[in-house]
Design an enzyme around this catalytic site. Sequence first.
Site, PDB file in Angstrom:
ATOM      1  NE  ARG A 147      36.556  -9.099 -19.682  1.00  0.00           N
ATOM      2  CZ  ARG A 147      35.985 -10.240 -20.079  1.00  0.00           C
ATOM      3  NH1 ARG A 147      36.319 -11.373 -19.492  1.00  0.00           N
ATOM      4  NH2 ARG A 147      35.079 -10.254 -21.024  1.00  0.00           N
ATOM      5  CE1 TYR A 159      34.579 -14.231 -23.720  1.00  0.00           C
ATOM      6  CE2 TYR A 159      36.446 -12.778 -23.342  1.00  0.00           C
ATOM      7  CZ  TYR A 159      35.369 -13.489 -22.864  1.00  0.00           C
ATOM      8  OH  TYR A 159      35.051 -13.430 -21.546  1.00  0.00           O
ATOM      9  CG  ASP A 210      39.102 -13.527 -20.613  1.00  0.00           C
ATOM     10  OD1 ASP A 210      39.917 -14.399 -20.941  1.00  0.00           O
ATOM     11  OD2 ASP A 210      37.979 -13.786 -20.114  1.00  0.00           O
ATOM     12  CD  GLU A 236      39.883 -13.887 -17.248  1.00  0.00           C
ATOM     13  OE1 GLU A 236      39.865 -12.725 -16.792  1.00  0.00           O
ATOM     14  OE2 GLU A 236      38.855 -14.547 -17.438  1.00  0.00           O
ATOM     15  CD  GLU A 262      36.586 -17.839 -17.485  1.00  0.00           C
ATOM     16  OE1 GLU A 262      36.844 -16.710 -17.049  1.00  0.00           O
ATOM     17  OE2 GLU A 262      35.984 -18.047 -18.546  1.00  0.00           O
ATOM     18  NE  ARG A 283      39.226 -15.320 -14.539  1.00  0.00           N
ATOM     19  CZ  ARG A 283      38.159 -14.581 -14.248  1.00  0.00           C
ATOM     20  NH1 ARG A 283      38.202 -13.716 -13.248  1.00  0.00           N
ATOM     21  NH2 ARG A 283      37.038 -14.715 -14.940  1.00  0.00           N
ATOM     22  CD1 TRP A 402      33.984 -18.298 -28.497  1.00  0.00           C
ATOM     23  CD2 TRP A 402      33.521 -18.959 -26.404  1.00  0.00           C
ATOM     24  NE1 TRP A 402      33.286 -17.280 -27.880  1.00  0.00           N
ATOM     25  CE2 TRP A 402      33.005 -17.650 -26.592  1.00  0.00           C
ATOM     26  CE3 TRP A 402      33.375 -19.580 -25.159  1.00  0.00           C
ATOM     27  CZ2 TRP A 402      32.325 -16.951 -25.591  1.00  0.00           C
ATOM     28  CZ3 TRP A 402      32.714 -18.892 -24.169  1.00  0.00           C
ATOM     29  CH2 TRP A 402      32.180 -17.605 -24.384  1.00  0.00           C
TER      30      TRP A 402
HETATM   31  C1  CS2 Z   1      34.575 -15.020 -19.051  1.00  0.00           C
HETATM   32  C2  CS2 Z   1      33.172 -15.409 -19.198  1.00  0.00           C
HETATM   33  O1  CS2 Z   1      34.016 -13.496 -17.398  1.00  0.00           O
HETATM   34  C3  CS2 Z   1      34.928 -14.071 -17.971  1.00  0.00           C
HETATM   35  O2  CS2 Z   1      36.092 -13.914 -17.745  1.00  0.00           O
HETATM   36  O3  CS2 Z   1      35.604 -15.698 -19.599  1.00  0.00           O
HETATM   37  O4  CS2 Z   1      32.510 -14.469 -19.987  1.00  0.00           O
HETATM   38  C4  CS2 Z   1      32.922 -16.802 -19.725  1.00  0.00           C
HETATM   39  O5  CS2 Z   1      33.100 -16.853 -21.098  1.00  0.00           O
HETATM   40  C5  CS2 Z   1      31.544 -17.219 -19.360  1.00  0.00           C
HETATM   41  O6  CS2 Z   1      31.346 -17.001 -18.008  1.00  0.00           O
HETATM   42  C6  CS2 Z   1      31.341 -18.665 -19.765  1.00  0.00           C
HETATM   43  O7  CS2 Z   1      30.293 -19.208 -19.092  1.00  0.00           O
HETATM   44 MG    MG Z   2      37.436 -15.245 -18.576  1.00  0.00          MG
END
Ligand code: CS2
Ligand code: MG
Length: 402
Positions: A147, A159, A210, A236, A262, A283, A402
Amino acid sequence: MRITDARVVVTCPGRNFVTLKIVTDEGVTGVGDATLNGRELAVASYLTEHVVPLLIGRDPARIEDTWQYLYRGAYWRRGPVTMSAIAAVDTALWDIKGKVAGLPVYQLLGGRSRDGVTVYGHANAATVEEVLAEVARYADLGYRAVRVQVGVPGLAATYGVGRDRLFYEPADAAVPTETVWNTERYLHHVPSVFARVRSEFGPELKLLHDVHHRLTPIEAARLGKALEPYALTWLEDPVPAELQEGFRLIRQHTTTPIAVGEVFNTVWDCQQLITEQLIDYVRTTVVHAGGITHLRRIFDLAHLYHVRSGSHGATDLSPVCMAAALHVDVSIPNFGLQEYMRHTPETDQVFPHSYRFADGLLHPSEEPGLGVDVDEELAARYPYRPAALPVNRLEDGSMHHW
Ligand code: CS2
Ligand code: MG
């Protein structure tokens, strides 16, 4: 066999984790992850106040019945707190069942469907040059999928780009850190990054990105189209997913595969996304989607619609969750990819485990049960520290995703 005790272990060996340990009258124990990043104590309290008292005296073999009892019995269905608590119980009961049977859990799930679990690592850096070096490092370690997240020129923080490259931890302060976002700069920059990465590493390495829920559907469609020449394995969380039909718009415009889920907790959060074939990877993972029992239901539905698994595996999913996820990953027919962020050495010591990484694959434990435990004495040496996830604002101060 009866459950005699269930202990909620809260520990912070570098980051916070919540773990449930179920104890039986025959001395067999099981563990389940209950960590909900930034909301850990809500789940710990849900378990302690509302779940543990119901477990004492129950037959640990009745996994499905216990799941239904906790899900239907709460009346207030779904939601991350409830589903993480149910997941912890469910995971611990599968661990116990495996130990009683003398089999690793994947054998109880139908046995192996593959030799190992293909994982992706995180190449994070502030600049394109640095991120190319990071991708090379993962390729050298044997990873087949990476990634890629990179700083956006003109933005102080982006991010996925952490202070420490190996252990990206967004939950970095008791009161949320504020970051600033600019969609135009981001959309302008990202395709040029993937052009460089693809030309340096050739066609075989799987590349992922992502978006972390920051775009609208039409912006996501534009990004997906712009990335098509670089053949991503997935894009993602292009948009926040509360509006599932919003993905139709993205789909109409681009062949870049989409991964979502997620933050989903039940099959209902992705039912439309799956049945309308609006996504390519789901996910969800063990801890946030109701444990092994419910996660398999999601993946079975996904299988009917050509959607593959792509379980979340950031550092806030503990080694207990990872151990459990690998048993699912290795056994289901529609496995796609598994995220794998390494934990710190302190975390690995608190959660001794026997899954292992080799040649870009993770291999589940061959021990009876899940093959992971929590060292309660060591865990007690790392007390809980409040840590919240950041918030994000546009340059004019408006709250953004976020
Ligand atoms: C994320 C994470 O791994 C990922 O794809 O989006 O970093 C996510 O922000 C954290 O697991 C939040 O708890
Ligand atoms: Mg993610």
